[in-house]
Design a protein around this motif. Structure first.
Motif, PDB file in Angstrom:
ATOM      1  N   SER A  11      33.021  41.370  89.700  1.00  0.00           N
ATOM      2  CA  SER A  11      33.948  42.175  90.479  1.00  0.00           C
ATOM      3  C   SER A  11      34.532  43.314  89.638  1.00  0.00           C
ATOM      4  O   SER A  11      34.638  44.457  90.098  1.00  0.00           O
ATOM      5  N   SER A  12      34.898  43.022  88.385  1.00  0.00           N
ATOM      6  CA  SER A  12      35.414  44.084  87.505  1.00  0.00           C
ATOM      7  C   SER A  12      34.341  45.124  87.232  1.00  0.00           C
ATOM      8  O   SER A  12      34.624  46.325  87.162  1.00  0.00           O
ATOM      9  N   GLY A  13      33.106  44.665  87.050  1.00  0.00           N
ATOM     10  CA  GLY A  13      32.005  45.596  86.772  1.00  0.00           C
ATOM     11  C   GLY A  13      31.765  46.538  87.936  1.00  0.00           C
ATOM     12  O   GLY A  13      31.550  47.738  87.749  1.00  0.00           O
ATOM     13  N   VAL A  14      31.807  46.010  89.145  1.00  0.00           N
ATOM     14  CA  VAL A  14      31.591  46.844  90.336  1.00  0.00           C
ATOM     15  C   VAL A  14      32.757  47.814  90.496  1.00  0.00           C
ATOM     16  O   VAL A  14      32.568  48.981  90.859  1.00  0.00           O
ATOM     17  N   GLU A  15      33.944  47.356  90.186  1.00  0.00           N
ATOM     18  CA  GLU A  15      35.125  48.222  90.239  1.00  0.00           C
ATOM     19  C   GLU A  15      34.969  49.404  89.265  1.00  0.00           C
ATOM     20  O   GLU A  15      35.216  50.552  89.617  1.00  0.00           O
ATOM     21  N   ARG A  16      34.516  49.114  88.057  1.00  0.00           N
ATOM     22  CA  ARG A  16      34.299  50.179  87.053  1.00  0.00           C
ATOM     23  C   ARG A  16      33.238  51.164  87.530  1.00  0.00           C
ATOM     24  O   ARG A  16      33.382  52.382  87.373  1.00  0.00           O
ATOM     25  N   LEU A  17      32.174  50.611  88.100  1.00  0.00           N
ATOM     26  CA  LEU A  17      31.088  51.450  88.614  1.00  0.00           C
ATOM     27  C   LEU A  17      31.624  52.386  89.702  1.00  0.00           C
ATOM     28  O   LEU A  17      31.364  53.594  89.690  1.00  0.00           O
ATOM     29  N   ALA A  18      32.402  51.826  90.614  1.00  0.00           N
ATOM     30  CA  ALA A  18      32.952  52.611  91.722  1.00  0.00           C
ATOM     31  C   ALA A  18      33.891  53.700  91.204  1.00  0.00           C
ATOM     32  O   ALA A  18      33.850  54.842  91.683  1.00  0.00           O
ATOM     33  N   GLN A  19      34.693  53.367  90.231  1.00  0.00           N
ATOM     34  CA  GLN A  19      35.620  54.370  89.680  1.00  0.00           C
ATOM     35  C   GLN A  19      34.853  55.538  89.084  1.00  0.00           C
ATOM     36  O   GLN A  19      35.211  56.699  89.274  1.00  0.00           O
ATOM     37  N   ALA A  20      33.792  55.213  88.339  1.00  0.00           N
ATOM     38  CA  ALA A  20      33.001  56.275  87.709  1.00  0.00           C
ATOM     39  C   ALA A  20      32.337  57.151  88.773  1.00  0.00           C
ATOM     40  O   ALA A  20      32.281  58.376  88.638  1.00  0.00           O
ATOM     41  N   LEU A 120      23.612  47.796  88.642  1.00  0.00           N
ATOM     42  CA  LEU A 120      24.542  46.784  88.158  1.00  0.00           C
ATOM     43  C   LEU A 120      24.199  46.400  86.721  1.00  0.00           C
ATOM     44  O   LEU A 120      25.068  46.317  85.870  1.00  0.00           O
ATOM     45  N   LEU A 121      22.890  46.198  86.476  1.00  0.00           N
ATOM     46  CA  LEU A 121      22.455  45.632  85.188  1.00  0.00           C
ATOM     47  C   LEU A 121      21.428  46.514  84.503  1.00  0.00           C
ATOM     48  O   LEU A 121      20.520  47.038  85.150  1.00  0.00           O
ATOM     49  N   PHE A 122      21.573  46.643  83.194  1.00  0.00           N
ATOM     50  CA  PHE A 122      20.588  47.363  82.386  1.00  0.00           C
ATOM     51  C   PHE A 122      20.077  46.372  81.350  1.00  0.00           C
ATOM     52  O   PHE A 122      20.828  45.885  80.508  1.00  0.00           O
ATOM     53  N   LYS A 123      18.778  46.017  81.445  1.00  0.00           N
ATOM     54  CA  LYS A 123      18.209  45.041  80.509  1.00  0.00           C
ATOM     55  C   LYS A 123      17.839  45.758  79.224  1.00  0.00           C
ATOM     56  O   LYS A 123      17.014  46.678  79.258  1.00  0.00           O
ATOM     57  N   THR A 124      18.410  45.355  78.127  1.00  0.00           N
ATOM     58  CA  THR A 124      18.207  46.111  76.893  1.00  0.00           C
ATOM     59  C   THR A 124      16.823  45.835  76.292  1.00  0.00           C
ATOM     60  O   THR A 124      16.315  44.721  76.345  1.00  0.00           O
ATOM     61  N   GLY A 125      16.233  46.912  75.773  1.00  0.00           N
ATOM     62  CA  GLY A 125      14.975  46.783  75.034  1.00  0.00           C
ATOM     63  C   GLY A 125      13.719  46.731  75.868  1.00  0.00           C
ATOM     64  O   GLY A 125      12.641  46.486  75.350  1.00  0.00           O
ATOM     65  N   LYS A 126      13.800  46.959  77.185  1.00  0.00           N
ATOM     66  CA  LYS A 126      12.623  46.852  78.043  1.00  0.00           C
ATOM     67  C   LYS A 126      12.146  48.194  78.592  1.00  0.00           C
ATOM     68  O   LYS A 126      11.078  48.292  79.193  1.00  0.00           O
ATOM     69  N   GLN A 127      12.964  49.203  78.401  1.00  0.00           N
ATOM     70  CA  GLN A 127      12.752  50.511  79.014  1.00  0.00           C
ATOM     71  C   GLN A 127      11.366  51.093  78.704  1.00  0.00           C
ATOM     72  O   GLN A 127      10.985  51.178  77.540  1.00  0.00           O
ATOM     73  N   GLU A 128      10.625  51.503  79.754  1.00  0.00           N
ATOM     74  CA  GLU A 128       9.295  52.121  79.562  1.00  0.00           C
ATOM     75  C   GLU A 128       9.263  53.564  80.015  1.00  0.00           C
ATOM     76  O   GLU A 128       8.218  54.210  79.925  1.00  0.00           O
ATOM     77  N   VAL A 129      10.362  54.057  80.565  1.00  0.00           N
ATOM     78  CA  VAL A 129      10.370  55.422  81.120  1.00  0.00           C
ATOM     79  C   VAL A 129      11.457  56.257  80.453  1.00  0.00           C
ATOM     80  O   VAL A 129      12.425  55.712  79.914  1.00  0.00           O
ATOM     81  N   ASP A 130      11.281  57.569  80.522  1.00  0.00           N
ATOM     82  CA  ASP A 130      12.261  58.467  79.891  1.00  0.00           C
ATOM     83  C   ASP A 130      13.372  58.806  80.878  1.00  0.00           C
ATOM     84  O   ASP A 130      13.578  59.954  81.244  1.00  0.00           O
ATOM     85  N   LEU A 131      14.024  57.775  81.331  1.00  0.00           N
ATOM     86  CA  LEU A 131      15.058  57.937  82.354  1.00  0.00           C
ATOM     87  C   LEU A 131      16.082  56.844  82.104  1.00  0.00           C
ATOM     88  O   LEU A 131      15.714  55.705  81.821  1.00  0.00           O
ATOM     89  N   ARG A 132      17.356  57.206  82.145  1.00  0.00           N
ATOM     90  CA  ARG A 132      18.406  56.198  82.042  1.00  0.00           C
ATOM     91  C   ARG A 132      19.266  56.328  83.287  1.00  0.00           C
ATOM     92  O   ARG A 132      19.537  57.441  83.728  1.00  0.00           O
ATOM     93  N   PRO A 133      19.674  55.185  83.878  1.00  0.00           N
ATOM     94  CA  PRO A 133      20.515  55.297  85.058  1.00  0.00           C
ATOM     95  C   PRO A 133      21.796  56.058  84.726  1.00  0.00           C
ATOM     96  O   PRO A 133      22.302  55.968  83.595  1.00  0.00           O
ATOM     97  N   ASP A 134      22.326  56.798  85.689  1.00  0.00           N
ATOM     98  CA  ASP A 134      23.539  57.587  85.442  1.00  0.00           C
ATOM     99  C   ASP A 134      24.780  56.708  85.388  1.00  0.00           C
ATOM    100  O   ASP A 134      25.731  57.025  84.687  1.00  0.00           O
ATOM    101  N   PHE A 135      24.768  55.603  86.141  1.00  0.00           N
ATOM    102  CA  PHE A 135      25.911  54.687  86.148  1.00  0.00           C
ATOM    103  C   PHE A 135      25.401  53.261  85.941  1.00  0.00           C
ATOM    104  O   PHE A 135      24.496  52.829  86.647  1.00  0.00           O
TER     105      PHE A 135
END
Ligand code: 5GP
Ligand code: MG
Length: 174
Positions: A11-20, A120-135
Protein backbone atom coordinates in the motif's frame (compact mmCIF):
# COMPACT_ATOMS: atom_id res chain seq x y z
CA UNK A 1 5.80 -19.58 0.41
CA UNK A 2 7.75 -16.66 1.84
CA UNK A 3 6.22 -13.19 2.12
CA UNK A 4 8.35 -10.58 0.39
CA UNK A 5 6.05 -7.54 0.71
CA UNK A 6 3.07 -7.44 3.05
CA UNK A 7 -0.18 -5.52 2.52
CA UNK A 8 1.08 -2.46 4.35
CA UNK A 9 4.30 -2.30 2.35
CA UNK A 10 2.42 -2.73 -0.93
CA UNK A 11 0.00 0.00 0.00
CA UNK A 12 2.84 2.43 0.81
CA UNK A 13 4.57 1.52 -2.45
CA UNK A 14 1.46 2.22 -4.51
CA UNK A 15 0.98 5.49 -2.64
CA UNK A 16 4.55 6.54 -3.52
CA UNK A 17 4.00 5.54 -7.14
CA UNK A 18 0.79 7.58 -7.30
CA UNK A 19 2.44 10.63 -5.76
CA UNK A 20 5.24 10.53 -8.31
CA UNK A 21 2.74 10.18 -11.19
CA UNK A 22 0.52 12.97 -9.83
CA UNK A 23 3.55 15.19 -9.52
CA UNK A 24 4.83 14.39 -12.99
CA UNK A 25 1.54 14.93 -14.88
CA UNK A 26 -0.16 17.52 -12.68
CA UNK A 27 -3.65 18.15 -14.06
CA UNK A 28 -2.86 16.93 -17.59
CA UNK A 29 -5.42 14.30 -18.71
CA UNK A 30 -3.86 10.84 -18.72
CA UNK A 31 -4.65 7.56 -20.49
CA UNK A 32 -3.66 4.53 -18.44
CA UNK A 33 -3.08 1.24 -20.28
CA UNK A 34 -2.81 -1.72 -17.90
CA UNK A 35 -0.89 -4.77 -19.10
CA UNK A 36 -3.20 -7.65 -18.21
CA UNK A 37 -3.56 -9.82 -16.34
CA UNK A 38 -0.80 -9.26 -13.81
CA UNK A 39 -1.45 -5.55 -13.34
CA UNK A 40 -5.16 -5.93 -12.55
CA UNK A 41 -4.77 -5.32 -8.81
CA UNK A 42 -2.19 -2.57 -9.19
CA UNK A 43 -4.32 -0.71 -11.73
CA UNK A 44 -7.36 -0.89 -9.46
CA UNK A 45 -5.42 0.46 -6.47
CA UNK A 46 -3.36 3.00 -8.39
CA UNK A 47 -6.10 4.73 -10.38
CA UNK A 48 -8.00 5.59 -7.21
CA UNK A 49 -4.99 7.58 -6.02
CA UNK A 50 -4.50 9.53 -9.24
CA UNK A 51 -5.89 13.03 -9.35
CA UNK A 52 -5.84 14.06 -13.03
CA UNK A 53 -8.70 13.38 -15.49
CA UNK A 54 -8.18 9.70 -16.33
CA UNK A 55 -9.10 7.12 -18.97
CA UNK A 56 -8.31 3.47 -18.35
CA UNK A 57 -7.78 0.72 -20.91
CA UNK A 58 -5.97 -2.61 -21.02
CA UNK A 59 -3.78 -4.66 -23.30
CA UNK A 60 -3.51 -8.43 -22.89
CA UNK A 61 -0.15 -10.20 -23.06
CA UNK A 62 1.27 -13.46 -21.88
CA UNK A 63 4.82 -14.77 -21.80
CA UNK A 64 5.04 -17.46 -19.13
CA UNK A 65 3.98 -21.08 -18.83
CA UNK A 66 4.47 -21.85 -15.14
CA UNK A 67 7.81 -20.29 -14.23
CA UNK A 68 9.23 -20.85 -17.74
CA UNK A 69 9.34 -18.03 -20.22
CA UNK A 70 7.54 -18.64 -23.51
CA UNK A 71 7.35 -16.29 -26.44
CA UNK A 72 5.51 -13.03 -25.88
CA UNK A 73 2.01 -12.83 -27.28
CA UNK A 74 -0.02 -9.65 -27.42
CA UNK A 75 -3.51 -11.14 -27.66
CA UNK A 76 -5.68 -8.16 -28.10
CA UNK A 77 -5.59 -4.49 -27.69
CA UNK A 78 -8.81 -3.34 -26.19
CA UNK A 79 -7.37 -0.08 -27.17
CA UNK A 80 -8.71 3.22 -26.24
CA UNK A 81 -7.85 5.89 -28.74
CA UNK A 82 -4.32 6.85 -27.72
CA UNK A 83 -3.48 9.20 -30.60
CA UNK A 84 -2.50 12.64 -29.28
CA UNK A 85 -2.88 11.48 -25.68
CA UNK A 86 -0.44 11.26 -22.80
CA UNK A 87 -0.22 7.52 -22.15
CA UNK A 88 1.03 5.69 -19.07
CA UNK A 89 1.59 1.96 -19.45
CA UNK A 90 1.16 0.10 -16.16
CA UNK A 91 2.59 -3.37 -15.56
CA UNK A 92 3.09 -5.60 -12.55
CA UNK A 93 6.77 -6.41 -12.96
CA UNK A 94 9.74 -5.50 -15.11
CA UNK A 95 11.86 -8.63 -15.47
CA UNK A 96 13.82 -8.78 -18.75
CA UNK A 97 11.89 -5.74 -19.96
CA UNK A 98 10.91 -7.37 -23.25
CA UNK A 99 7.17 -7.12 -22.54
CA UNK A 100 7.23 -3.43 -21.74
CA UNK A 101 9.48 -2.63 -24.67
CA UNK A 102 7.25 -4.53 -27.09
CA UNK A 103 4.02 -2.99 -25.82
CA UNK A 104 5.56 0.49 -25.74
CA UNK A 105 6.56 -0.02 -29.38
CA UNK A 106 3.02 -1.01 -30.38
CA UNK A 107 1.48 1.96 -28.61
CA UNK A 108 4.08 4.30 -30.05
CA UNK A 109 2.85 3.38 -33.55
CA UNK A 110 -0.60 4.72 -32.61
CA UNK A 111 0.71 8.26 -32.25
CA UNK A 112 0.44 9.23 -28.58
CA UNK A 113 1.67 12.65 -27.45
CA UNK A 114 3.87 10.93 -24.88
CA UNK A 115 4.33 7.47 -23.44
CA UNK A 116 5.78 6.51 -20.07
CA UNK A 117 5.67 3.36 -17.96
CA UNK A 118 5.02 2.50 -14.34
CA UNK A 119 5.64 -0.85 -12.66
CA UNK A 120 5.13 -2.16 -9.17
CA UNK A 121 8.26 -4.33 -9.22
CA UNK A 122 11.67 -4.10 -10.86
CA UNK A 123 13.62 -7.38 -10.75
CA UNK A 124 17.27 -6.51 -10.36
CA UNK A 125 19.89 -7.96 -12.67
CA UNK A 126 17.55 -9.39 -15.33
CA UNK A 127 17.21 -6.43 -17.68
CA UNK A 128 17.74 -7.31 -21.40
CA UNK A 129 16.55 -4.06 -22.99
CA UNK A 130 17.81 -0.49 -23.03
CA UNK A 131 14.73 0.80 -21.30
CA UNK A 132 13.97 1.50 -17.66
CA UNK A 133 10.45 2.07 -16.39
CA UNK A 134 9.78 5.74 -15.58
CA UNK A 135 8.08 4.91 -12.27
CA UNK A 136 9.01 1.95 -10.04
CA UNK A 137 7.56 1.14 -6.60
CA UNK A 138 9.97 -1.62 -5.50
CA UNK A 139 13.25 -3.18 -6.60
CA UNK A 140 13.17 -6.89 -5.76
CA UNK A 141 15.68 -9.75 -5.97
CA UNK A 142 15.59 -12.28 -8.81
CA UNK A 143 12.97 -14.65 -7.43
CA UNK A 144 9.67 -15.82 -8.91
CA UNK A 145 6.95 -13.90 -7.07
CA UNK A 146 3.18 -14.31 -6.85
CA UNK A 147 0.25 -12.44 -5.33
CA UNK A 148 -1.15 -8.92 -5.73
CA UNK A 149 -2.13 -9.81 -9.30
CA UNK A 150 0.86 -11.99 -10.18
CA UNK A 151 0.18 -15.66 -10.87
CA UNK A 152 1.73 -19.06 -11.16
CA UNK A 153 -0.30 -21.07 -13.69
CA UNK A 154 -3.20 -18.67 -13.07
CA UNK A 155 -3.23 -19.24 -9.30
CA UNK A 156 -2.39 -16.87 -6.43
CA UNK A 157 -3.41 -13.59 -8.10
CA UNK A 158 -5.79 -12.85 -5.24
CA UNK A 159 -3.19 -12.96 -2.44
CA UNK A 160 -3.18 -9.52 -0.80
CA UNK A 161 0.59 -9.78 -0.25
CA UNK A 162 3.55 -10.57 -2.52
CA UNK A 163 5.29 -13.90 -1.91
CA UNK A 164 8.25 -15.84 -3.32
CA UNK A 165 7.40 -19.29 -4.58
CA UNK A 166 9.62 -21.97 -3.08
CA UNK A 167 10.40 -25.35 -4.66
CA UNK A 168 7.84 -27.06 -2.40
CA UNK A 169 5.10 -24.75 -3.71
CA UNK A 170 5.94 -25.66 -7.31
CA UNK A 171 5.42 -29.37 -6.69
CA UNK A 172 2.02 -28.81 -5.00
CA UNK A 173 -0.87 -28.91 -7.48
CA UNK A 174 -2.93 -25.69 -7.26
P1 5GP B 1 9.57 -9.35 -18.97
O1 5GP B 1 9.07 -9.28 -20.38
O2 5GP B 1 9.91 -8.02 -18.36
O3 5GP B 1 10.69 -10.32 -18.83
O4 5GP B 1 8.44 -10.02 -18.13
C1 5GP B 1 7.36 -9.30 -17.75
C2 5GP B 1 6.17 -10.19 -17.54
O5 5GP B 1 6.54 -11.53 -17.14
C3 5GP B 1 5.39 -9.61 -16.40
O6 5GP B 1 4.40 -8.75 -16.89
C4 5GP B 1 4.84 -10.83 -15.70
O7 5GP B 1 3.59 -11.14 -16.24
C5 5GP B 1 5.82 -11.94 -16.02
N1 5GP B 1 6.78 -12.17 -14.90
C6 5GP B 1 8.09 -11.84 -14.84
N2 5GP B 1 8.63 -12.18 -13.65
C7 5GP B 1 7.62 -12.73 -12.94
C8 5GP B 1 7.55 -13.26 -11.60
O8 5GP B 1 8.50 -13.29 -10.80
N3 5GP B 1 6.34 -13.75 -11.22
C9 5GP B 1 5.25 -13.74 -12.03
N4 5GP B 1 4.12 -14.24 -11.55
N5 5GP B 1 5.28 -13.23 -13.29
C10 5GP B 1 6.46 -12.74 -13.73
MG1 MG C 1 2.50 -9.38 -17.24
Amino acid sequence: MKILLDEQQLSSGVERLAQAINQSYGSRPLTIIGVMTGSVVLVADLIRKLEMPLRVGVVQTSSYQGTQRGSLTIHSEMMLDVANRDVLLVDDIFDTGNTLKEVMGRIHQLGPTSIQSAVLLFKTGKQEVDLRPDFVAFDIPDEFVVGYGLDHNDAYRNLPYLACLEPSDLSTPS
